[in-house]
Write a protein that holds these residues in place. Sequence first.
Motif, PDB file in Angstrom:
ATOM      1  N   GLY A 126     -50.436 -18.556  12.023  1.00 52.22           N
ATOM      2  CA  GLY A 126     -50.255 -19.693  12.923  1.00 52.22           C
ATOM      3  C   GLY A 126     -48.838 -20.222  12.988  1.00 52.22           C
ATOM      4  N   ILE A 127     -47.861 -19.447  12.510  1.00 50.58           N
ATOM      5  CA  ILE A 127     -46.484 -19.945  12.482  1.00 50.58           C
ATOM      6  C   ILE A 127     -45.911 -20.098  13.887  1.00 50.58           C
ATOM      7  CG2 ILE A 127     -44.121 -19.200  11.973  1.00 50.58           C
ATOM      8  CD1 ILE A 127     -44.912 -18.671   9.187  1.00 50.58           C
ATOM      9  N   LEU A 128     -46.120 -19.104  14.736  1.00 50.00           N
ATOM     10  CA  LEU A 128     -45.542 -19.182  16.085  1.00 50.00           C
ATOM     11  C   LEU A 128     -46.247 -20.221  16.945  1.00 50.00           C
ATOM     12  CD1 LEU A 128     -44.910 -15.419  16.909  1.00 50.00           C
ATOM     13  CD2 LEU A 128     -43.341 -17.104  15.937  1.00 50.00           C
ATOM     14  N   ARG A 129     -47.545 -20.315  16.773  1.00 50.29           N
ATOM     15  CA  ARG A 129     -48.321 -21.315  17.494  1.00 50.29           C
ATOM     16  C   ARG A 129     -49.547 -21.661  16.667  1.00 50.29           C
ATOM     17  NH1 ARG A 129     -51.020 -20.088  23.253  1.00 50.29           N
ATOM     18  NH2 ARG A 129     -49.390 -18.537  23.145  1.00 50.29           N
ATOM     19  N   PRO A 130     -49.811 -22.944  16.435  1.00 53.68           N
ATOM     20  CA  PRO A 130     -50.992 -23.317  15.643  1.00 53.68           C
ATOM     21  C   PRO A 130     -52.255 -22.693  16.232  1.00 53.68           C
ATOM     22  CG  PRO A 130     -49.605 -25.234  16.023  1.00 53.68           C
ATOM     23  CD  PRO A 130     -49.036 -24.119  16.872  1.00 53.68           C
ATOM     24  N   ARG A 131     -53.102 -22.163  15.366  1.00 54.13           N
ATOM     25  CA  ARG A 131     -54.317 -21.495  15.810  1.00 54.13           C
ATOM     26  C   ARG A 131     -55.521 -22.416  15.665  1.00 54.13           C
ATOM     27  NH1 ARG A 131     -55.378 -16.852  12.287  1.00 54.13           N
ATOM     28  NH2 ARG A 131     -56.453 -15.809  13.981  1.00 54.13           N
ATOM     29  N   ALA A 132     -56.331 -22.442  16.697  1.00 55.11           N
ATOM     30  CA  ALA A 132     -57.575 -23.212  16.619  1.00 55.11           C
ATOM     31  C   ALA A 132     -58.479 -22.568  15.583  1.00 55.11           C
ATOM     32  CB  ALA A 132     -58.260 -23.222  17.984  1.00 55.11           C
ATOM     33  N   GLY A 133     -59.123 -23.389  14.798  1.00 51.02           N
ATOM     34  CA  GLY A 133     -60.079 -22.873  13.832  1.00 51.02           C
ATOM     35  C   GLY A 133     -59.525 -22.605  12.446  1.00 51.02           C
TER      36      GLY A 133
END
Length: 199
Positions: A171-178
């Motif tokens: 999730g570093i580049l974009r926060p991940r749902a879940g």
Amino acid sequence: MSTGRRTQQERSAATRAKVLEAAYESLLERGYGGTTVGEVQQRAGVARGTLLHHFPTRGALMGGVVEDIIERRLRVLTGPELEAATAAGSWDDVVDLVWDELQQPPFAAALELWVAARTDADLRQALLPLQERIYATVHRRVTVLAGDDHPRAPMLVQFTIDLLTGSHLAGILRPRAGTSAVVEAWKSAVRELAERDSG
């Protein structure tokens, strides 16, 4: 009666600490590629000769930064919060603390060094033994939860570190749902796995 004046050794240590702080901040803001000797010198506000006296090469500077970052991470991982969690015997608390450490600036700086070390043999050699200190410290402290004789403790500790690190990196580049659900699911799983052989 003390005059309050610092010794040469104290001044030298203070200058070295200032340079390392500047390098650490540069790693966080500009990444490994942007953390040049000139950039660090400017941030630290010291003469180039002064910086080179402490760190003659960029490699030496990065070696010093590796040690500094490891110490920063160890302070997070061996602080009073982890002491309280291990004393209470809570796997949930330990999962939270390991997850929280991955969100802290020292881990972000360490990540810059990990990536650079893939193709930089000197940096890799400086990083490897110090990185082992982190893993050994976490293993030693967290294993207290289950007891040294718990048959699953070493594996559960390694699973926790690897799973949470992987989830964080994904999730570093974009926060991940879940992602938070993954962390909570692992708390349930690790409790069940720990209890399975605890009796």
